[in-house]
Design an enzyme around this catalytic site. Structure first.
Site, PDB file in Angstrom:
ATOM      1  N   ASN A 277       0.869  -1.184   0.000  1.00 12.72           N
ATOM      2  CA  ASN A 277       0.000   0.000   0.000  1.00 12.72           C
ATOM      3  C   ASN A 277       0.913   1.244   0.000  1.00 12.72           C
ATOM      4  OD1 ASN A 277      -2.193   1.888   1.980  1.00 12.72           O
ATOM      5  ND2 ASN A 277      -2.670   1.155  -0.042  1.00 12.72           N
TER       6      ASN A 277
ATOM      7  N   LYS B  89       9.771   7.683  10.296  1.00 11.66           N
ATOM      8  CA  LYS B  89       8.356   7.706  10.706  1.00 11.66           C
ATOM      9  C   LYS B  89       8.121   6.686  11.828  1.00 11.66           C
ATOM     10  CE  LYS B  89       3.737   7.407  10.207  1.00 11.66           C
ATOM     11  NZ  LYS B  89       3.445   6.065  10.632  1.00 11.66           N
ATOM     12  N   ASP B  90       8.715   5.497  11.658  1.00 13.15           N
ATOM     13  CA  ASP B  90       8.615   4.457  12.682  1.00 13.15           C
ATOM     14  C   ASP B  90       9.892   4.517  13.510  1.00 13.15           C
ATOM     15  OD1 ASP B  90       6.075   2.830  11.819  1.00 13.15           O
ATOM     16  OD2 ASP B  90       7.166   3.332  10.008  1.00 13.15           O
TER      17      ASP B  90
ATOM     18  N   GLY C 191       6.129   8.150   1.043  1.00  9.64           N
ATOM     19  CA  GLY C 191       7.099   7.851   2.104  1.00  9.64           C
ATOM     20  C   GLY C 191       7.909   6.613   1.750  1.00  9.64           C
ATOM     21  N   HIS C 192       7.218   5.578   1.279  1.00 13.94           N
ATOM     22  CA  HIS C 192       7.926   4.353   0.860  1.00 13.94           C
ATOM     23  C   HIS C 192       8.832   4.642  -0.340  1.00 13.94           C
ATOM     24  CE1 HIS C 192       4.128   2.512   2.624  1.00 13.94           C
ATOM     25  NE2 HIS C 192       5.040   1.839   3.262  1.00 13.94           N
TER      26      HIS C 192
HETATM   27  P1  AMP Z   1       5.337  -0.074   6.328  1.00 16.03           P
HETATM   28  O1  AMP Z   1       4.914  -0.472   4.956  1.00 16.03           O
HETATM   29  O2  AMP Z   1       4.345   0.809   7.024  1.00 16.03           O
HETATM   30  O3  AMP Z   1       5.805  -1.240   7.162  1.00 16.03           O
HETATM   31  O4  AMP Z   1       6.610   0.845   6.141  1.00 16.03           O
HETATM   32  C1  AMP Z   1       7.734   0.392   5.424  1.00 16.03           C
HETATM   33  C2  AMP Z   1       8.844   1.390   5.582  1.00 16.03           C
HETATM   34  O5  AMP Z   1       8.413   2.661   5.112  1.00 16.03           O
HETATM   35  C3  AMP Z   1       9.275   1.599   7.041  1.00 16.03           C
HETATM   36  O6  AMP Z   1      10.691   1.725   7.104  1.00 16.03           O
HETATM   37  C4  AMP Z   1       8.593   2.885   7.396  1.00 16.03           C
HETATM   38  O7  AMP Z   1       9.233   3.603   8.438  1.00 16.03           O
HETATM   39  C5  AMP Z   1       8.685   3.637   6.085  1.00 16.03           C
HETATM   40  N1  AMP Z   1       7.695   4.720   6.029  1.00 16.03           N
HETATM   41  C6  AMP Z   1       6.356   4.605   6.192  1.00 16.03           C
HETATM   42  N2  AMP Z   1       5.777   5.833   6.138  1.00 16.03           N
HETATM   43  C7  AMP Z   1       6.768   6.727   5.943  1.00 16.03           C
HETATM   44  C8  AMP Z   1       6.817   8.151   5.813  1.00 16.03           C
HETATM   45  N3  AMP Z   1       5.724   8.903   5.873  1.00 16.03           N
HETATM   46  N4  AMP Z   1       8.022   8.738   5.614  1.00 16.03           N
HETATM   47  C9  AMP Z   1       9.146   7.968   5.562  1.00 16.03           C
HETATM   48  N5  AMP Z   1       9.174   6.633   5.677  1.00 16.03           N
HETATM   49  C10 AMP Z   1       8.004   6.021   5.869  1.00 16.03           C
END
Ligand code: AMP
Length: 285
Positions: free
Chosen positions: A32, A151-152, A36-37
């Site tokens: 999804n 972000k995390d 950011g990703h």
């Molecule tokens: P997730 O798909 O939510 O597990 O996130 C995958 C990666 O994308 C993780 O390293 C998150 O920290 C990063 N991520 C998610 N949202 C953001 C954002 N808004 N800005 C930067 N990195 C992000």
């Protein structure tokens, strides 16, 4: 972009690149994808010859009452976005591939102390699930570099501690938070918000800015507890339910001590069907 969903083909491709002396940067995600990703993928290109992205919604990091079944799945759009940022390989394993015995019988990685704080206190077992899957994905992808979003923030500290504690040969690259123009940090979970909630959500960022300014203002008494209380009230007044708002040491994430200079505001709040998290590092002088 090549898409691979099994371990054999992934290992063969990784081996082929290693034999050619090509370096690999890795971006683990749960799909999804948003900007950011994609910022992580762009950063990854600066650090290695080839970029591998994984999309895997890791059951081990979700609590029993959490939203894994409704986690948004948008593989076709994700692939199109990953092609736009020149991803070399997308790895899309199923849970059976990652946890053939089921994740409850899988060996696990537990990073002590930090994993039980903040989100770890609200989501028991969450960071064990994160550390285990990232360790496993590192063993499969064998990256030279891996990019994680700030972000995390707590997740990033957990991964950095794991890599250091277990001498993993991977360089962790943190990437700054990508936000909407409203200040709201981009997140797959923002998709759960109604238009009305989308108007409320930026108050999380605004409140952290407010708190950060007061923390840096040496003319104000540093009554951290009172400032945090006021910040919490602001978030609740805006229409969210605060899970926690904590001031911590930027690295250990232990509660802020009087002489700490590099600290971070960590916040988690419920809004409608979403649990939103955000953070803001603050330098105190
Ligand atoms: P997730 O798909 O939510 O597990 O996130 C995958 C990666 O994308 C993780 O390293 C998150 O920290 C990063 N991520 C998610 N949202 C953001 C954002 N808004 N800005 C930067 N990195 C992000």
């Amino acid at each position: 972009m090549k898409t691979i969903d099994n371990i054999k083909d992934l290992r063969a491709q990784v081996k082929a690149w290693k034999l050619q002396d090509l370096t690999i940067a890795f971006v683990p995600t749960m799909g999804n994808l948003h900007d950011g990703h994609l910022a992580l993928v762009k950063a990854a290109h600066k650090h290695a010859d080839k970029v591998i992205v994984s999309i895997f919604v890791n059951p081990m990091q979700f609590g029993l009452s959490e939203d894994i079944d409704n986690y948004p799945k948008t593989l076709a759009e994700d692939k199109a976005n990953l092609v736009q940022v020149d991803t070399d390989l997308l790895f899309t394993p199923t849970a059976d591939i990652i946890y053939p015995k089921g994740y409850t019988d899988n060996s696990y990685v537990e990073v002590p102390n930090i994993s039980s704080l903040h989100c770890g206190a609200s989501r028991p077992g969450h960071f064990r699930g994160v550390a285990t899957v990232v360790c496993k994905l590192f063993n499969l992808v064998q990256p030279d570099v891996a990019c994680f979003g700030s972000k995390d923030y707590q997740q990033l500290q957990v991964i950095e501690a794991m890599v250091e504690d277990l001498s993993m040969p991977v360089k962790i690259v943190p990437v700054e938070i990508i936000r909407e123009t409203s200040g709201l940090a981009m997140s797959s979970r923002n998709g759960y918000l109604t238009p009305e909630e989308m108007a409320i959500a930026p108050n999380l960022y605004k409140t952290m800015q407010w708190l950060s300014e007061r923390l840096q203002d040496t003319a104000q008494a540093r009554d951290y507890a009172a400032l945090v209380m006021q910040a919490s009230e602001k978030i609740e007044k805006a229409g969210m339910k605060v899970d926690y708002i904590n001031l911590c040491h930027a690295k250990t994430l232990e509660p802020v001590a009087p002489n700490d200079k590099e600290i971070v505001i960590l916040v988690a709040a419920y809004l409608g069907k979403a649990r939103l998290i955000d953070n803001m590092p603050v330098s105190l002088n």
